[in-house]
Design an enzyme around this catalytic site. Structure first.
Site, PDB file in Angstrom:
ATOM      1  N   CYS A 191       1.168  -1.105   0.164  1.00 52.03           N
ATOM      2  CA  CYS A 191      -0.094  -0.092  -0.120  1.00 52.03           C
ATOM      3  C   CYS A 191       0.574   1.516   0.001  1.00 52.03           C
ATOM      4  O   CYS A 191       1.508   1.148   0.452  1.00 52.03           O
ATOM      5  CB  CYS A 191      -0.932  -0.044   1.340  1.00 52.03           C
ATOM      6  SG  CYS A 191      -2.283  -1.360   1.319  1.00 52.03           S
ATOM      7  N   ARG A 199       3.959  -0.593  -4.602  1.00 55.70           N
ATOM      8  CA  ARG A 199       3.846  -1.160  -3.415  1.00 55.70           C
ATOM      9  C   ARG A 199       2.075  -1.842  -3.501  1.00 55.70           C
ATOM     10  O   ARG A 199       2.160  -2.519  -2.780  1.00 55.70           O
ATOM     11  CB  ARG A 199       3.467   0.460  -2.257  1.00 55.70           C
ATOM     12  CG  ARG A 199       4.876   1.131  -2.006  1.00 55.70           C
ATOM     13  CD  ARG A 199       4.864   1.729  -1.395  1.00 55.70           C
ATOM     14  NE  ARG A 199       4.854   1.762  -0.285  1.00 55.70           N
ATOM     15  CZ  ARG A 199       5.878   1.346   1.142  1.00 55.70           C
ATOM     16  NH1 ARG A 199       6.908   1.994   0.619  1.00 55.70           N
ATOM     17  NH2 ARG A 199       5.244   1.033   1.840  1.00 55.70           N
ATOM     18  N   TRP A 239      -2.361  -2.433  -2.125  1.00 55.98           N
ATOM     19  CA  TRP A 239      -2.393  -4.086  -1.858  1.00 55.98           C
ATOM     20  C   TRP A 239      -3.180  -5.155  -1.062  1.00 55.98           C
ATOM     21  O   TRP A 239      -2.779  -4.278  -0.061  1.00 55.98           O
ATOM     22  CB  TRP A 239      -0.849  -4.572  -1.544  1.00 55.98           C
ATOM     23  CG  TRP A 239      -0.509  -5.606  -1.944  1.00 55.98           C
ATOM     24  CD1 TRP A 239      -0.067  -6.303  -3.678  1.00 55.98           C
ATOM     25  CD2 TRP A 239      -0.638  -7.139  -0.898  1.00 55.98           C
ATOM     26  NE1 TRP A 239       0.641  -7.985  -3.218  1.00 55.98           N
ATOM     27  CE2 TRP A 239       0.434  -8.555  -1.929  1.00 55.98           C
ATOM     28  CE3 TRP A 239      -0.461  -6.710   0.077  1.00 55.98           C
ATOM     29  CZ2 TRP A 239       0.293  -9.261  -1.394  1.00 55.98           C
ATOM     30  CZ3 TRP A 239      -0.986  -8.178   0.732  1.00 55.98           C
ATOM     31  CH2 TRP A 239       0.426  -9.666   0.529  1.00 55.98           C
ATOM     32  N   ASN A 269      -1.957   1.964   5.366  1.00 51.65           N
ATOM     33  CA  ASN A 269      -1.458   0.414   5.117  1.00 51.65           C
ATOM     34  C   ASN A 269      -1.330  -0.412   6.391  1.00 51.65           C
ATOM     35  O   ASN A 269      -0.877   0.702   7.721  1.00 51.65           O
ATOM     36  CB  ASN A 269       0.211   0.726   4.877  1.00 51.65           C
ATOM     37  CG  ASN A 269       0.731   0.349   4.546  1.00 51.65           C
ATOM     38  OD1 ASN A 269       0.907  -0.569   4.290  1.00 51.65           O
ATOM     39  ND2 ASN A 269       2.070   0.422   4.278  1.00 51.65           N
ATOM     40  N   GLY A 270      -1.541  -1.376   6.498  1.00 50.84           N
ATOM     41  CA  GLY A 270      -1.281  -2.954   7.508  1.00 50.84           C
ATOM     42  C   GLY A 270      -2.216  -2.881   7.405  1.00 50.84           C
ATOM     43  O   GLY A 270      -3.512  -3.287   6.642  1.00 50.84           O
ATOM     44  N   GLU A 314      18.133 -16.990  -7.372  1.00 52.24           N
ATOM     45  CA  GLU A 314      17.810 -15.802  -8.071  1.00 52.24           C
ATOM     46  C   GLU A 314      17.024 -15.386  -9.713  1.00 52.24           C
ATOM     47  O   GLU A 314      16.286 -14.931 -10.193  1.00 52.24           O
ATOM     48  CB  GLU A 314      19.003 -14.572  -8.009  1.00 52.24           C
ATOM     49  CG  GLU A 314      18.335 -13.093  -8.021  1.00 52.24           C
ATOM     50  CD  GLU A 314      16.352 -12.450  -7.769  1.00 52.24           C
ATOM     51  OE1 GLU A 314      16.464 -12.696  -6.992  1.00 52.24           O
ATOM     52  OE2 GLU A 314      17.003 -11.192  -8.025  1.00 52.24           O
ATOM     53  N   LYS A 362      13.188 -14.323 -10.276  1.00 58.47           N
ATOM     54  CA  LYS A 362      12.961 -13.317 -11.202  1.00 58.47           C
ATOM     55  C   LYS A 362      12.003 -13.456 -12.386  1.00 58.47           C
ATOM     56  O   LYS A 362      11.273 -13.343 -13.407  1.00 58.47           O
ATOM     57  CB  LYS A 362      14.434 -13.496 -12.025  1.00 58.47           C
ATOM     58  CG  LYS A 362      15.094 -11.926 -11.512  1.00 58.47           C
ATOM     59  CD  LYS A 362      14.841 -11.184 -11.259  1.00 58.47           C
ATOM     60  CE  LYS A 362      14.183 -10.916 -10.024  1.00 58.47           C
ATOM     61  NZ  LYS A 362      14.568 -10.637  -8.888  1.00 58.47           N
ATOM     62  N   GLU A 417       8.180 -14.584 -10.759  1.00 56.83           N
ATOM     63  CA  GLU A 417       8.001 -13.262 -10.683  1.00 56.83           C
ATOM     64  C   GLU A 417       7.485 -13.189 -11.993  1.00 56.83           C
ATOM     65  O   GLU A 417       6.499 -12.065 -12.241  1.00 56.83           O
ATOM     66  CB  GLU A 417       8.361 -12.239  -9.774  1.00 56.83           C
ATOM     67  CG  GLU A 417       9.700 -12.204  -9.610  1.00 56.83           C
ATOM     68  CD  GLU A 417      10.134 -11.611  -8.839  1.00 56.83           C
ATOM     69  OE1 GLU A 417       8.969 -11.262  -6.999  1.00 56.83           O
ATOM     70  OE2 GLU A 417      11.541 -11.016  -8.734  1.00 56.83           O
ATOM     71  N   HIS A 424      20.864 -35.938  -6.624  1.00 60.38           N
ATOM     72  CA  HIS A 424      19.873 -36.457  -5.853  1.00 60.38           C
ATOM     73  C   HIS A 424      18.620 -36.607  -6.063  1.00 60.38           C
ATOM     74  O   HIS A 424      18.118 -36.538  -4.923  1.00 60.38           O
ATOM     75  CB  HIS A 424      20.665 -35.404  -4.395  1.00 60.38           C
ATOM     76  CG  HIS A 424      22.544 -35.695  -4.359  1.00 60.38           C
ATOM     77  ND1 HIS A 424      22.700 -37.711  -3.940  1.00 60.38           N
ATOM     78  CD2 HIS A 424      23.631 -35.368  -4.612  1.00 60.38           C
ATOM     79  CE1 HIS A 424      24.141 -37.030  -3.427  1.00 60.38           C
ATOM     80  NE2 HIS A 424      24.360 -35.858  -3.754  1.00 60.38           N
ATOM     81  N   LYS A 434       6.159  -4.237  -4.176  1.00 59.78           N
ATOM     82  CA  LYS A 434       7.604  -3.828  -3.401  1.00 59.78           C
ATOM     83  C   LYS A 434       6.685  -3.958  -2.301  1.00 59.78           C
ATOM     84  O   LYS A 434       5.810  -2.777  -1.794  1.00 59.78           O
ATOM     85  CB  LYS A 434       8.023  -2.834  -4.132  1.00 59.78           C
ATOM     86  CG  LYS A 434       9.215  -2.627  -4.258  1.00 59.78           C
ATOM     87  CD  LYS A 434       9.755  -2.569  -4.777  1.00 59.78           C
ATOM     88  CE  LYS A 434      10.902  -1.880  -6.055  1.00 59.78           C
ATOM     89  NZ  LYS A 434      12.179  -3.570  -6.416  1.00 59.78           N
TER      90      LYS A 434
HETATM   91  C1  F6R Z   1      12.041  -9.763  -5.559  1.00 61.93           C
HETATM   92  C2  F6R Z   1      12.101  -9.434  -4.827  1.00 61.93           C
HETATM   93  C3  F6R Z   1      11.860  -9.502  -3.317  1.00 61.93           C
HETATM   94  C4  F6R Z   1      12.750  -8.878  -1.984  1.00 61.93           C
HETATM   95  C5  F6R Z   1      11.729  -8.566  -0.881  1.00 61.93           C
HETATM   96  C6  F6R Z   1      12.613  -8.450   0.208  1.00 61.93           C
HETATM   97  O1  F6R Z   1      12.441  -9.847  -6.535  1.00 61.93           O
HETATM   98  O2  F6R Z   1      11.848  -8.047  -5.237  1.00 61.93           O
HETATM   99  O3  F6R Z   1      11.773 -10.492  -2.793  1.00 61.93           O
HETATM  100  O4  F6R Z   1      13.410  -9.310  -2.577  1.00 61.93           O
HETATM  101  O5  F6R Z   1      10.360  -8.866  -0.989  1.00 61.93           O
HETATM  102  O6  F6R Z   1      12.471  -6.734   0.320  1.00 61.93           O
HETATM  103  P1  F6R Z   1      13.145  -5.858   0.620  1.00 61.93           P
HETATM  104  O7  F6R Z   1      14.702  -6.581  -0.056  1.00 61.93           O
HETATM  105  O8  F6R Z   1      12.898  -4.913   0.322  1.00 61.93           O
HETATM  106  O9  F6R Z   1      13.194  -6.104   2.357  1.00 61.93           O
END
Ligand code: F6R
Length: 631
Positions: free
Chosen positions: A2, A41, A91, A117-118, A500, A504, A507, A523, A626
């Site tokens: 949010c 967000r 969100w 937010n929350g 990683e 990527k 997502e 294994h 995010k």
């Molecule tokens: C993936 C991604 C997430 C963040 C995770 C932690 O592309 O962006 O996996 O890395 O949510 O977020 P931060 O770094 O803001 O604590």
């Protein structure tokens, strides 16, 4: 999660075309502009509320879906000029992503508008109490409960700030609340408890935001709030108090992000731009870390050197991509400093009774500095007596504030939801920390540290080279739109890179992908390989140690023999691996431990290009947000 924006400013003070009332279109413009920058967000719905002199109620608009839906609605049905505004991008937690559940939520016969937010954990109890008072609810949200509670308190207190404090005292869970009321048309009141809120200080106008991206286009002067504070802004004042109403002070800081850094700058997506920003993210994170004699110096390291010398264990806590940066940190720090390093997902660490004491250094890695799982783990670690060092990208965020020390990454604002440049900056910061500890504890001679640091400085140029070779990666990705499962293999520091790469792809392109340690393949996971199965393999440097390279080459042969299509990331000049690769993405030669900074870049470009070819929104993938500020 949010995004929240608040604004108070009158045209009389700000020098716009002065209307006699001081109202103007600026509050709406600032709110929508801030929401655009905060949309990463959450993008389930968006809304704004405005108040101005003489307005009988708060004017508002809200729409399910992305911000563009709200912008279209406001264009169709214009909102009045105003002197204060709040804006929200959601969100969804309580209640589905509908128009009705979108924020703002109104109370007090439409005179009060609230955004949040929350998660308010005692919302059903509060809702019951309000319903017994005759209040009826329109939405399923916990936010509307907060709005109605605030209205009830306002009727008693007759003052929005006092009412907000009384409301905050009754709420359990996590919240940032912002409110405007038609009775106080130049005022926005906010409260925060375990959710982010920062203040932007303007001239004749003031701002509130979930993070500085909300207002950096207007001012770089900002105020950091502590937990459990109330803030009241008007065009000319900012007042802070605690929940008991005692005056308090915020901490002033200047945002070092350039407003243009939060724009796409000619790229098709923020993600593409942020991938291209990576050489700078690495170089800027390294800037100013050495003195004239080449010794590493870390400002903001408020932990005594003697404490750092006596540390006997490091635990890295983080989530998602940041946790993969932590895995790279483990290999480097253990090798350079001979200190055992554990890496743990923050949400697991918090709830498993970890063994932590005053000789443990906990390193919390977070781009946003607001991830609730990581914040809770930080608090838990400190309660157990550990020192916490935060590696964070966002100024004014909560995790550095609650840690003993901070090492800021300088990646600039990361707007695309999936992390790219922050990851490279986090790894860079982890290397800096490792070298600093090696220097401090005498594990390496000063000239060895200086040489490694020079090699690290050279990585920015090499990252640029990998980006310049991106077209071949993009073409390969475009040819693989039909893939429904992709595997990623790596050993040593290549293992977190593989994880990683898989994250990527999941997502961004919604393709099932898994990253494995290459040695683990036989294994079990090798059963997944059949004819044509795409497998990315991160190949260590052939100049490296411990036969790592030959082991990975053997793994490639094993999967090829079973029909896999091998897509290999390898160092320039690696003639051995060439013969076993169906596709090969070359990266410049680099010291083994530093290779992740290069090897991950083709994987980022691949995921972005494949998602783009499938017509997906790479900046705002479905279901994600995010800055995950709920547990
Ligand atoms: C993936 C991604 C997430 C963040 C995770 C932690 O592309 O962006 O996996 O890395 O949510 O977020 P931060 O770094 O803001 O604590």
């Amino acid at each position: 999660m949010c995004g929240i924006v608040g604004y108070a400013g009158t045209s009389l003070l700000a020098g716009d075309d002065a209307a006699a009332s001081g109202a103007s279109a600026r509050p709406l413009e600032v709110a929508l502009g801030g929401l655009k920058r905060l949309e990463y967000r959450g993008y389930d719905s968006a809304g704004v509320a405005l108040v101005g002199p003489g307005s009988p109620t708060a004017a508002f608009a809200k729409k399910a879906g992305k911000l563009e839906n709200l912008v279209a609605a406001v264009a169709e049905q214009p909102l009045p000029d105003a002197t204060a505004a709040v804006g929200h991008t959601r969100w969804a937690t309580h209640g589905g992503p509908t128009d009705v559940n979108a924020h703002p939520h109104l109370a007090d016969e439409g005179r009060l508008a609230v955004i949040h937010n929350g998660i308010i954990e005692n919302f059903s109890e509060l809702r019951g109490s309000l319903e017994r008072d005759g209040v009826s609810f329109l939405s399923d949200t916990d936010t509307e409960v907060a709005a109605q509670l605030l209205a009830r308190e306002y009727r008693t207190a007759g003052d929005l700030t006092a009412a907000m404090a009384a409301t905050a005292r009754q709420l359990e869970g996590t919240f940032t609340l912002l409110a405007v009321h038609a009775d106080a048309p130049e005022t926005v009141v906010g409260a925060r408890h375990d959710s982010p809120l920062v203040v932007g200080l303007g001239e004749g106008e003031n701002f509130l935001g979930s993070d500085v991206a909300a207002f950096v286009a207007h001012t770089k002067e900002a105020l950091e709030l502590a937990q459990d504070q109330i803030v009241t802004i008007t065009p000319t004042s900012v007042e802070v108090s605690d929940f008991a109403g005692n005056p308090a002070e915020g901490k002033r800081f200047t945002v070092d992000w350039d407003a243009a850094a939060a724009e796409k700058g000619g790229f098709d997506s923020f993600m593409d731009k942020e991938i291209h920003d990576q050489p700078h993210a690495v170089a800027d994170t390294l800037l100013g870390r050495t003195d004239s004699s080449g010794r590493i110096i870390l400002d903001n390291l408020r932990i005594d050197e003697s404490v750092l010398r006596s540390v006997d264990k490091i635990i890295v806590i983080a989530c998602g991509t940041a946790a993969y940066a932590g895995h790279v940190a483990k290999y480097a720090i253990e090798h350079w400093c001979r200190i055992p390093v554990e890496v743990e997902l923050a949400h697991e660490f918090r709830y498993r009774d970890p063994i932590v004491d005053e000789r443990t250094l906990v390193v919390a890695i977070s781009q946003s500095g607001e991830t609730m799982d990581t914040l809770m783990a930080v608090r838990h670690a400190r309660e157990q007596g550990a020192k916490v060092l935060a590696i964070v990208n966002t100024n004014g965020s909560t995790i550095p504030r609650e840690s003993d020390a901070v090492l800021y990454t300088h990646a600039g604002p990361e707007i695309a939801v999936a992390s790219t440049k922050a990851f490279l900056a986090q790894i860079t910061a982890a290397y800096i920390l490792g070298l600093y500890l090696a220097q401090l504890r005498g594990n390496k001679f000063p000239d060895e540290v200086a040489q490694l640091f020079d090699e690290l400085r050279d990585m920015s140029r090499k990252v640029q080279t990998v980006i310049e070779r991106g077209e071949y990666v993009r073409a390969t990705a475009r040819s693989m739109q039909a893939a429904d499962k992709v595997l990623f293999l790596g050993r040593h520091v290549g293992y977190p890179v593989a994880m990683e790469g898989a994250l990527k792809l999941k997502e961004l392109a919604y393709i099932h992908a898994e990253g494995f340690a290459a040695g683990e393949l036989k294994h079990g996971p090798i059963a997944l390989i059949d004819e044509g199965q795409p497998v990315f393999v991160v190949v260590p440097s052939p100049r490296g140690r411990d036969q790592l390279h030959s082991k990975v080459v053997s793994n490639i042969q094993e999967i090829r023999a079973r029909g896999a299509r091998t897509l290999v990331i390898a160092e320039d000049g690696d003639d051995v691996v060439r013969q076993y690769a169906d596709e090969i993405f070359w990266i410049p030669q680099a010291p083994s431990l530093l290779q992740p900074l290069l090897a991950v870049v083709p994987l980022q470009i691949f995921a972005m290009a494949l998602a783009g070819a499938k017509g997906l929104d790479v900046d705002q993938p479905r279901n994600l947000a995010k800055s995950v500020t709920v547990e």
